[in-house]
Write a protein that holds these residues in place. Sequence first.
Motif, short mmCIF file in Angstrom:
data_model
loop_
_atom_site.label_atom_id
_atom_site.label_comp_id
_atom_site.label_asym_id
_atom_site.label_seq_id
_atom_site.Cartn_x
_atom_site.Cartn_y
_atom_site.Cartn_z
N ASN A 359 -4.30 16.10 31.91
CA ASN A 359 -3.14 16.45 32.73
C ASN A 359 -3.39 17.67 33.61
O ASN A 359 -2.52 18.53 33.79
CB ASN A 359 -1.90 16.70 31.84
CG ASN A 359 -1.45 15.43 31.14
OD1 ASN A 359 -1.34 14.38 31.77
ND2 ASN A 359 -1.20 15.54 29.84
N PRO A 361 -4.34 18.62 37.40
CA PRO A 361 -4.51 18.09 38.76
C PRO A 361 -5.86 18.43 39.37
O PRO A 361 -6.33 17.70 40.26
CB PRO A 361 -3.36 18.76 39.54
CG PRO A 361 -2.34 19.08 38.50
CD PRO A 361 -3.12 19.44 37.26
N ARG A 362 -6.50 19.50 38.89
CA ARG A 362 -7.81 19.86 39.45
C ARG A 362 -8.89 18.83 39.11
O ARG A 362 -9.94 18.79 39.74
CB ARG A 362 -8.23 21.23 38.92
CG ARG A 362 -7.34 22.39 39.41
CD ARG A 362 -7.69 23.68 38.69
NE ARG A 362 -7.48 23.58 37.25
CZ ARG A 362 -7.73 24.56 36.39
NH1 ARG A 362 -8.21 25.72 36.83
NH2 ARG A 362 -7.48 24.40 35.10
N ALA A 364 -8.25 15.53 39.13
CA ALA A 364 -7.86 14.24 39.71
C ALA A 364 -8.91 13.69 40.66
O ALA A 364 -9.18 12.48 40.69
CB ALA A 364 -6.52 14.36 40.41
N MET A 393 -0.98 12.69 40.63
CA MET A 393 -1.34 14.09 40.44
C MET A 393 -1.62 14.77 41.78
O MET A 393 -1.38 15.97 41.95
CB MET A 393 -2.57 14.20 39.55
CG MET A 393 -2.32 13.97 38.08
SD MET A 393 -3.84 14.23 37.12
CE MET A 393 -3.21 14.03 35.45
N LYS A 394 -2.11 13.98 42.75
CA LYS A 394 -2.42 14.53 44.07
C LYS A 394 -1.22 14.48 45.00
O LYS A 394 -1.31 14.91 46.16
CB LYS A 394 -3.61 13.77 44.67
CG LYS A 394 -4.92 14.03 43.94
CD LYS A 394 -6.05 13.18 44.51
CE LYS A 394 -6.39 13.53 45.95
NZ LYS A 394 -6.92 14.90 46.10
#
Length: 448
Positions: A359, A361-362, A364, A393-394
């Motif tokens: 979880n 986002p970096r 993704a 996430m993006k």
Amino acid sequence: MRKPSRLVSVIAIFAVMILSWTPPAGAQRRPEMQLLSDAETEHIIRDMARPIFQAAGIDADTVNIILVNDNTINAFVAGGQNIFLHTGLLLGVDDAGQLLGVIAHETGHIAGGHLVRGSEAMENAFLSSLIGMGLGIVGGIAAGNAGAGAAGVMLGQHLAERNFLSFSRSQESSADQAGLSYMEQAGVSARGMVSFLEKLGADEPVLTDRDQGYRRTHPLTRERIDSVRNFVDHQRAGNKPIPAAWNENFHRIQAKLYAYLDPNGALRRYRAEDRSFVARYGRAYAYFRRGEVKQALPLVDQLIAEEPKNAFLHEMKGDLMLQNGRAADSVAPYRKAIELQPDANSIRVSLGHALLEQNDPRLADEALKHLQVASKTQGSAFLWRLTAQAWSMKGNNGMVAYATAEEAFARGDKPMARAQAERAERLLPVGSPGWLRAQDIRGQAGGK
């Protein structure tokens, strides 16, 4: 998001089947056929058979090796260069030589164009599309636990049965002779073929169900068997032993299959006092299947220490970590596996899953990179669900809609696929790859 288990069981009907085939009215439902996919098993079998495929003028990398979860001894080809091997066959043969004899025979059918035609052409097209799209047959996405390298799907048994190569004796003899010729050209002893035919007990009056499977699709005659024996007796490579590495690798995938199908039985078969690689691998996988990660992990680490360049051992360690709720710890083994086996796209799906489980986002972008590469040969609903999660996430809602449309299409949910494709078309730039594919999905799902 929990990953479905890996050697069998995302049990689903293919979208292709739902979209392209309708059973006749009043048709009786028959038992389902479960397909398995395991990257390691397919890789090992394809590499062993590569010289035979090359002798037949076939690019080995275009041949699909597909496992059928069925305890009968059987093999068949369908839908082009697709060789289906029953688990009963893989567990029933004694060594790599016998398996190669069967594959050489089936290669004879492929090279000879012995495919079902006429009224069954549509069903062959169905199987061909099934393999081409890779719906559900994704090594590394199945149910029950996070490991084991295979996905299972269900197909109507009657579709498979009608594609079995129930040829005339002359066609079977022709496939024998072609297969023997390929083995001769490849410098591979064909003694495995004759020993396999002898193993079936062709002269015995009482047959087991396992024997009947192969007999139904490959009718045996004394003349056929004698012809193969005579060829082998005069073959230049007739006394050439099968490479020890082939037999070792074959027995490894056999142990893996035993452990997948019957973990408790595998632990009895591969006892703790047996320190061979095969036995330890079988035990590790059996513990894994039983959910006993603490027992499995030390065995896997031992095997990796002995064979640090074995991508599939690193994959198994990643699976163990992921199943144990240690997604972050699974990333390094998966990355190593991909480094060693870049074409194993099922492992890329596993890595994408491990990254998204955190979880963050970096992560993704890295997950998307692997999922997009995998999507070129894989097409499961699970892959597209992960892809949608990564795009979410993006913050890219258009690509979320597109990936969700792909997921729905893979599941055979036409209304959902159409609705999400239409949404993607509204949100994505006109003419972009996602927009174009969304148009295709909408059309294939019945939209205007």
